[in-house]
Design an enzyme around this catalytic site. Structure first.
Site, mmCIF file in Angstrom:
data_model
loop_
_atom_site.group_PDB
_atom_site.id
_atom_site.type_symbol
_atom_site.label_atom_id
_atom_site.label_comp_id
_atom_site.label_asym_id
_atom_site.label_seq_id
_atom_site.Cartn_x
_atom_site.Cartn_y
_atom_site.Cartn_z
ATOM 1 N N TYR A 132 -54.865 11.609 -81.027
ATOM 2 C CA TYR A 132 -54.752 10.309 -80.355
ATOM 3 C C TYR A 132 -56.123 9.669 -80.175
ATOM 4 C CZ TYR A 132 -55.465 13.399 -76.257
ATOM 5 O OH TYR A 132 -55.919 14.351 -75.378
ATOM 6 N N HIS A 138 -48.118 12.349 -68.560
ATOM 7 C CA HIS A 138 -49.360 11.857 -67.995
ATOM 8 C C HIS A 138 -49.520 10.366 -68.316
ATOM 9 C CE1 HIS A 138 -50.780 16.214 -69.046
ATOM 10 N NE2 HIS A 138 -50.034 16.206 -67.961
#
Length: 485
Positions: A149, A86
């Site tokens: 993240y 992605h």
């Protein structure tokens, strides 16, 4: 002394190691902007501790100050869980809280490195900075892996995403566990091959004040670049109170502020003061706030009018401002505001000449019509051609030198306005003796409207911009080209 901690993986007889005591270090990759960080991990018999994100240390080591706004965690309970590829329109700081992954990244941005691939294993002692538009994917190598993240934008339905098939033959990622033996979503299996990927476009550059003389010069310089967006004052008013809502600012890398209120005498009137402060001070201050919040580089054009003109030497970038007019005060206020944003370039100029009505065109017209002008001869400076400002802006954005203030005018000896007028007469085939020099006081003695005080010395020191590789051209050469039929 460095130690290594062994941790047994659940559901496996193998042992993984986390290296303790590594110094913070950075490794570059074949994908521009994608960097791997070694993180110091400190441990003992109780477990371990690390600074997963430490802005001061990591930016000092070279990490962009990307301004994260959200922290996400993906927990994966089985070995072989595979996610991606992605590419999102924001930057990511990827690491592992527990467990271990094989990470794969593919550059899906427009440009020459489109399709470049990088892979590595990540345990808690490593992290990766993933720039906007780089495809991100991973495969868990231990059970109970927590993948974490930081991102510097919130999810938006209007954002542009791209996806790549995990099994794409062009990327040819060598997955440790074959894809036919892993846990993967049906959606990820349906992503296109590299040939069918829509690249993530470059972040945009917004030019404010595109309809002015500098804006027109910037269009000559940047007009063929697809990522540059142009906005006239009617489309983007610096005096508007809702500039922050005017754009999706995470899509922008740079704002070039070519807009300004430049009617220096009208600025001395009641209505003029309002307009000058709105366009030259309040507007740039709001742009600076936007630039600070979204990590945008702000390019702003300033003026010699921020000085009082009393020095007997050229003005340097670090000289204290001391404006003597409303226009100068508003420009100085704008400079101060712009300087608060981390990524800023202030180009300080004087006597700007560009497209449209200006001093040069006026003098050339008077020469042609046989009119002998009276021109001020006690103000000293150098012309600055809008084309040179545009070229300097491009140089700054191409080379990205240290942020701050850079003086820019044409090169050559300082001249008075009367000297410039005589040169224009000469270059257009007229007798320069037809120009009569007068003092500033004499010139404005009969004025019925308010007149702004002018700095008598507008000469700017050019050493700093020359040191970053931009060489201003001689004013006489630029003037000759400007007047050429």
């Amino acid at each position: 002394m460095r130690q290594r901690r062994s941790t047994r993986r659940r559901g496996s007889d193998s042992v993984g190691d986390i290296e303790f005591g590594k110094p913070l270090a950075v490794t570059t990759t074949p994908i521009p902007g994608l960097v791997v960080f070694d993180l110091p991990v400190h441990g003992d018999s109780r477990g371990w501790f690390k600074e997963n994100w430490q802005r001061e240390k990591m930016t000092a080591a070279g990490l962009p100050d990307f301004g994260p706004v959200q922290n996400n965690v993906s927990f994966n309970d089985a070995v072989g869980t595979t996610r991606g590829i992605h590419a999102e329109p924001w930057d990511k700081w990827v690491s592992v809280a527990t467990g271990r992954i094989f990470g794969a990244w593919v550059d899906l941005r427009e440009g020459p490195t489109f399709g470049a691939v990088f892979t590595t294993e990540i345990d808690p002692s490593k992290a990766v900075f993933v720039p906007r538009g780089v495809g991100n994917s991973y495969q868990t190598l231990e059970s109970d892996t927590a993948y974490t993240y930081l991102v510097n934008d919130h999810w938006s339905p209007d954002a542009s995403y791209s996806f790549l098939n995990l099994a794409d033959e062009t990327a040819a990622i060598d997955w440790p566990i074959p894809l036919d033996k892993v846990e993967v979503s049906a959606k990820d299996l349906l992503h296109p091959s590299l040939a069918g990927v829509t690249p993530i476009p470059a972040r945009r550059t917004l030019v404010v004040g595109a309809g002015g003389q500098l804006g027109k010069a910037l269009q000559e310089e940047f007009g063929n670049l697809a990522h540059v967006e142009w906005a006239t004052r009617a489309e983007f008013d610096l005096g508007s109170p809702d500039l922050r809502a005017a754009r999706r600012w995470r899509d922008y890398d740079t704002i070039i502020n070519a807009g300004a209120y430049t009617a220096v005498d009208r600025a001395e009137t009641q209505d003029g003061r309002v307009g000058a402060w709105a366009a030259n001070a309040s507007g740039p201050a709001e742009l600076a706030r936007i630039a600070s919040e979204f990590g945008i580089t702000l390019v702003h054009v300033s003026s010699d009018y921020v000085f009082d003109g009393s020095k007997d030497r050229p003005y340097r970038e670090d000289d204290a401002v001391s404006p003597v007019s409303v226009y100068g005060q508003t420009k100085a206020a704008g400079d101060i505001a712009v300087a608060t944003t981390p990524r800023h370039y202030i180009l300080r100029t004087s006597w700007v000449i560009g497209d449209g009505n200006n001093f040069v065109r006026t003098m050339a017209s008077l020469a042609q019509r046989g009119i002998d002008p009276r021109v001020v001869d006690d103000q000293y400076g150098r012309l600055t051609f809008a084309s040179q400002i545009a070229a300097a802006v491009r140089h700054l954005l191409d080379t990205r030198p240290a942020h701050g203030v850079y003086n820019l005018t044409s090169a050559g000896d300082a001249m008075t306005w009367a000297d410039v007028a005589r040169l224009i007469f000469e270059l257009t085939g007229s007798d320069p003796a037809r120009v009569t020099g007068v003092s500033t006081e004499e010139y404005f003695a009969s004025a019925s409207a308010p007149v702004a005080r002018r700095p008598l010395n507008s000469v700017l020191e050019l050493t700093r911009i020359q040191e970053i590789g931009f060489t201003p051209r001689r004013g006489i050469d630029l003037l000759r080209e400007y007047l050429a039929p």
